[in-house]
Enzyme design. Structure first.
Site: not given
Ligand code: EPZ
Length: 427
Positions: A313, A128-130, A132, A405, A123, A99, A22-23, A335
């Site tokens: 994960d 979980r900011p963005i 970076l 998902r 979530c 996201r 998936k990732n 994390i």
């Protein structure tokens, strides 16, 4: 809403095919934006997030065509083509549901000179900011403005010059956005403290197949020589190391033996090492890994870390497995700030877990009891499935859309190796 019903206590035995990751898929799909030629991805997993990403790409002007299933592997083949980018906006109603949509930001700025993407919001596992992602694009020459819940990134003069990105902390998504933005820049870019996950290696290999110039693949320093344009390619998505690790935990907790087909052991060393420390027998073959357990597992002390460390994960799935270990385990989540949503649900099945700050102390118990439980996020849902497979009696996992998902055909794969599991709709 669908739910999954498990009657636990069955040993899992047999061969279990591992799907495309998936990732990896979620960062390979937006690469279609980086060329006007066709990009064909093989071994794509049948997952809700992959479908959602396809719909987002359609809205941006990318044609997507499913070409059936490639016989030699489990996944789908899809060809995408962005002849022209017809929109550079990723709207809130799509981004809030997935996201990973933020991963169109870099490619859109690189290809179309601008992008307007909704801020994803938090979530279940953290806010979980963005920041970076945005700092990286600025370092590559983009102008960033935030208005009304959207971020707008613009390349002055329509093409990013490139530059040096230095990440203060390791970020998978921000590294992916930076790489995809840099490959079409007019100059050279360097990305320092880049994430090294295998999914990023997969991204870099696909981009190189499309004509990108990337050195240092797999290391924390990537050097990228921007190109004027990239060409199409056909690329095979890597196997899902997290899916494989999840089913390995299921084999371990049920005292079973599973051949995980199609997975690359080198991409899951930390997981295999932890399983071996717990007393699980690991046999690596050319393109599969056999995971066997017979009897009680040993407790572990584990801390999550960026690759090649123990994957965040995998934390929830190991916690489920360790609820039945012979002794006390300590898991530390470094994390994400809220990745213990599975703990109260596991406790309802009889697990004995105390969470203090970033650490969870898991006291092994002699058995779990099936119960109705609630999925809250993707990996938490899998930890409940793993617990249910070992619990006595019936476990009902609600809100399995979380599972869909990230785990393709979960009940089908588990039924084939002896689990008493089925999906029930609410009609
Ligand atoms: C990717 O998320 C994965 N998702 C996650 O998998 C995975 O848990 C995570 O990497 C870590 O390995 C996909 O690949 C689609 P990060 P991502 O940026 O990129 C903070 C799953 O279960 N951060 O490496 O969002 C962030 O809050 C999912 O398959 C910032 O502060 O993760 C976190 O604490 C869950 N600012 C840490 O960095 C930023 O701009 C690592 O996040 C970005 C991240």
């Amino acid at each position: 809403m669908d739910r999954i019903i498990i009657n636990g206590g069955k040993r899992l035995e047999g061969r279990l095919p591992i799907s495309g990751a998936k990732n990896a898929a979620l960062t390979l799909l937006p690469c279609a934006l980086l060329t006007d030629e066709p990009l064909t991805l093989r071994n794509l997993p049948r997952l809700a997030d992959v479908d959602s990403f396809g719909h987002l790409l359609n809205q941006l002007g990318v044609s997507t065509m499913i070409e059936g299933t490639s016989p030699e592997d489990f996944g789908r083949v899809m060809t995408m083509r962005a002849n022209r980018v017809t929109s550079t906006v990723a709207p809130y109603d799509i981004v809030r549901k997935m996201r990973a949509s933020i991963l169109v930001l870099g490619p859109l700025v690189a290809r179309a000179g601008e992008a307007t993407v909704s801020l994803p919001g938090g979530c279940a596992i953290g806010n979980r900011p963005i920041d970076l992602h945005l700092k990286a694009l600025e370092a590559l020459g983009a102008e960033i403005e935030l208005t009304a819940g959207y971020v707008k990134a613009t390349a002055p003069g329509g093409r990013l010059p490139g530059g040096t990105v230095v990440f203060p902390i390791v970020s998978v998504g921000a590294t992916e956005n930076a790489v995809m933005a840099a490959v079409l820049a007019s100059g050279q870019s360097t990305i320092q403290n880049a994430a090294r996950e295998p999914e990023i290696v997969d991204l870099c290999r696909c981009l190189v197949a499309m004509g990108a110039r990337i050195d240092g693949i797999g290391t924390e320093t990537l050097t990228i020589e921007g190109r004027k344009e990239l060409h199409g390619a056909t690329y095979q998505v890597m196997a899902d190391r997290i899916e494989a690790g999840s089913y390995a935990c299921a084999a371990a907790i049920t005292g079973g033996s599973l051949d995980l087909i199609g997975v690359n052991a080198d991409e899951m060393r930390a997981t295999l090492h932890a399983l071996a420390q717990a007393g699980v027998i690991i046999e690596e073959k050319r393109d599969s890994v056999r995971v066997s357990a017979d009897g009680r597992l040993k407790p572990l002390t584990l801390s999550t870390a960026p690759y090649p460390g123990f994957a965040t994960d995998m934390q929830a799935q190991f916690m489920a497995m360790l609820t039945l270990a012979e002794g006390t385990s300590v898991l530390t989540e470094t994390i994400f700030e809220n990745r213990y949503m599975h703990v109260p649900e596991l406790a309802r099945m009889g697990a004995d877990i105390q969470v203090t700050g970033r650490s969870a102390v898991v006291h092994g118990v002699s058995g779990l009891t099936g119960a109705p439980v609630m999925a809250t996020d993707l990996r938490a849902s899998m930890s409940l499935i793993i617990a249910g497979l070992a619990a006595s009696g019936e476990t009902q996992v609600q809100r399995v859309y979380h599972l869909d998902r990230g785990y393709e055909r979960l009940e089908e794969k588990l039924q084939a190796v002896g689990a008493d599991i089925e999906r029930a709709g609410d009609g």
